[in-house]
Write a protein that holds these residues in place. Structure first.
Motif, PDB file in Angstrom:
ATOM      1  N   TRP A 281       2.775   8.000   1.166  1.00  0.00           N
ATOM      2  CA  TRP A 281       1.981   8.728   2.137  1.00  0.00           C
ATOM      3  C   TRP A 281       0.669   7.993   2.373  1.00  0.00           C
ATOM      4  CZ3 TRP A 281       4.244  12.680   4.670  1.00  0.00           C
ATOM      5  CH2 TRP A 281       5.353  13.269   4.073  1.00  0.00           C
ATOM      6  N   TYR A 282       0.075   8.267   3.546  1.00  0.00           N
ATOM      7  CA  TYR A 282      -1.177   7.611   3.938  1.00  0.00           C
ATOM      8  C   TYR A 282      -2.206   8.673   4.325  1.00  0.00           C
ATOM      9  CZ  TYR A 282       2.179   3.784   4.567  1.00  0.00           C
ATOM     10  OH  TYR A 282       3.191   2.864   4.389  1.00  0.00           O
ATOM     11  N   TRP A 283      -3.446   8.409   3.933  1.00  0.00           N
ATOM     12  CA  TRP A 283      -4.568   9.260   4.327  1.00  0.00           C
ATOM     13  C   TRP A 283      -5.585   8.383   5.066  1.00  0.00           C
ATOM     14  CZ3 TRP A 283      -1.684   9.878   0.025  1.00  0.00           C
ATOM     15  CH2 TRP A 283      -1.194  11.158  -0.257  1.00  0.00           C
ATOM     16  N   PRO A 284      -5.405   8.160   6.370  1.00  0.00           N
ATOM     17  CA  PRO A 284      -6.352   7.345   7.146  1.00  0.00           C
ATOM     18  C   PRO A 284      -7.542   8.196   7.604  1.00  0.00           C
ATOM     19  CG  PRO A 284      -4.104   7.297   8.070  1.00  0.00           C
ATOM     20  CD  PRO A 284      -4.204   8.478   7.159  1.00  0.00           C
ATOM     21  N   ILE A 285      -8.745   7.679   7.423  1.00  0.00           N
ATOM     22  CA  ILE A 285      -9.971   8.396   7.764  1.00  0.00           C
ATOM     23  C   ILE A 285     -10.800   7.540   8.725  1.00  0.00           C
ATOM     24  CG2 ILE A 285     -12.110   9.362   6.839  1.00  0.00           C
ATOM     25  CD1 ILE A 285     -10.547   9.638   4.152  1.00  0.00           C
ATOM     26  N   PRO A 318       0.022   4.676   8.592  1.00  0.00           N
ATOM     27  CA  PRO A 318      -1.392   4.457   8.267  1.00  0.00           C
ATOM     28  C   PRO A 318      -2.324   4.461   9.465  1.00  0.00           C
ATOM     29  CG  PRO A 318      -0.196   2.385   8.206  1.00  0.00           C
ATOM     30  CD  PRO A 318       0.834   3.450   8.437  1.00  0.00           C
ATOM     31  N   ASP A 319      -1.820   4.690  10.669  1.00  0.00           N
ATOM     32  CA  ASP A 319      -2.681   4.643  11.848  1.00  0.00           C
ATOM     33  C   ASP A 319      -2.840   6.003  12.509  1.00  0.00           C
ATOM     34  OD1 ASP A 319      -4.382   3.021  13.353  1.00  0.00           O
ATOM     35  OD2 ASP A 319      -2.924   2.802  14.968  1.00  0.00           O
ATOM     36  N   THR A 320      -2.384   7.061  11.844  1.00  0.00           N
ATOM     37  CA  THR A 320      -2.579   8.421  12.347  1.00  0.00           C
ATOM     38  C   THR A 320      -3.612   9.107  11.471  1.00  0.00           C
ATOM     39  OG1 THR A 320      -0.271   8.543  13.129  1.00  0.00           O
ATOM     40  CG2 THR A 320      -1.469  10.618  12.863  1.00  0.00           C
ATOM     41  N   ALA A 321      -4.791   9.318  12.027  1.00  0.00           N
ATOM     42  CA  ALA A 321      -5.885   9.901  11.245  1.00  0.00           C
ATOM     43  C   ALA A 321      -5.482  11.268  10.713  1.00  0.00           C
ATOM     44  CB  ALA A 321      -7.139  10.009  12.098  1.00  0.00           C
TER      45      ALA A 321
END
Length: 346
Positions: A281-285, A318-321
């Motif tokens: 999972w990704y957490w992009p901020i 990784p590119d969806t905030a």
């Protein structure tokens, strides 16, 4: 997130009066090797200079360019200066009004790389690439004016500031209370930046995006070009659970203050990547982007510090905030003159 703008009121640990020795080697568009015969006794003036900076400046590579402070603003001389143990060196200048443009951390440059400089206007084409920076010696620049002459009463003061910004993940924890995966820990955690502006003018940068790396994701080909890959990617040892992990991860990028996100100017993001409940999972901020406070994105010479609590699974890419309810982000905004703390919930 803590935004700290470095100020000229902070000095180098070794700050003192610095005497810079400059033997002119460049003039106009040509490479000219001057000798003392090009200065008369009255023209050759030693200049005392005080250099201010918060960083541990690379003492072996302080590039100084001296220009005439007149309508032409022609280059008078250049030298790479090494500062001795007493923090002293020597600079020679002809009489008159001068402008000093200086930078440090440019270890990849030689004197041939400055030969195209003929006047201050030429420096608009002077760029730095993030891949060439190191954690110990960030690229810094500054300028000052002075009048050289035997009657000079005050020495010029040069303030060096970083052209880059630092993105710090100070702490990270997981709080999945009430979720089906409550009690699970995040493993194989990587922290990195995406949509990174990797080129910046050394002097007078506008904050516009010039060259993007890690566009939309972690691109290992881009990472491989770095002298120090820890500037853009770091790994957290061990798992992250309900106990706060003080990571003190520090990443670096160049300014990105585009007012709106678009194909040519994506917002720079801090991405936390890890394995949770068997999946990645990704957490992009989005860094320093908050509509309510109209945050302006990333500026040079600042530190943006985050304390993050993950409260649910992140994004599948990784590119969806991340959206509201995905994480709790404590944002501490600190300017040099004042300080304001507030929390933003995602």
């Amino acid at each position: 997130m803590k935004s700290l703008e470095f100020s000229h009121s902070l000095l180098l640990p070794f700050l003192g009066f610095i005497f810079l020795s400059l033997c002119p080697v460049l003039h106009g568009c040509e490479s000219l090797h001057f000798t003392d015969s090009h200065f008369t006794a009255a023209e050759k003036v030693p200049v005392k200079m005080s250099v201010h900076s918060k960083e541990n400046m690379n003492r072996e590579a302080l590039d100084i360019l001296v220009f005439r402070n007149d309508a032409t603003q022609y280059l008078e001389c250049w030298q790479r200066v090494s500062v001795n143990e007493e923090d002293e060196a020597t600079i020679a200048s002809m009489n008159g009004e001068k402008i000093i443009m200086a930078c440090s951390g440019m270890n990849d440059r030689s004197h041939e790389d400055w030969m195209w400089v003929s006047s201050i206007s030429s420096l608009s084409d002077a760029w730095s690439d993030l891949e060439n920076e190191t954690a110990e010696s960030p690229v810094m620049s500054g300028s000052c004016t002075f009048k050289a002459g035997h009657t000079m009463l005050q020495h010029p003061v040069l303030t060096l500031r970083r052209i880059s910004s630092e993105i710090q993940l100070r702490s990270l924890k997981c709080d999945f209370k009430g979720r089906p995966y409550e009690g699970e820990k995040l493993s194989d955690v990587n922290v990195y930046l995406t949509n990174v502006n990797a080129s910046c003018r050394i002097w007078n940068d506008t904050g516009n995006v010039s060259r993007i790396i890690n566009q939309g994701r972690l691109v290992m080909e881009d990472i491989s070009r770095f002298n120090d890959s820890s500037l853009i990617l770091q790994h957290i040892e061990g798992d992250v659970g309900a106990t706060t992990v003080n990571t003190d991860i520090r990443l670096r990028c160049y300014p990105n203050s585009a007012s709106e996100e678009g194909p040519g100017s994506p917002f720079t993001r801090l991405v936390i990547q890890g394995v949770l409940d068997g999946d990645v999972w990704y957490w992009p901020i989005d860094i320093n982007r908050n509509r309510e406070s109209q945050d302006e994105g990333i500026r040079s010479n600042c530190v943006y510090t985050y304390d993050i609590v993950l409260t649910r699974k992140g994004s599948a890419d990784p590119d969806t905030a991340i959206k509201t309810g995905t994480a709790s982000i404590t944002m501490e905004v600190e300017r040099w003159e004042d300080k304001e703390d507030y929390t933003i919930e995602y």
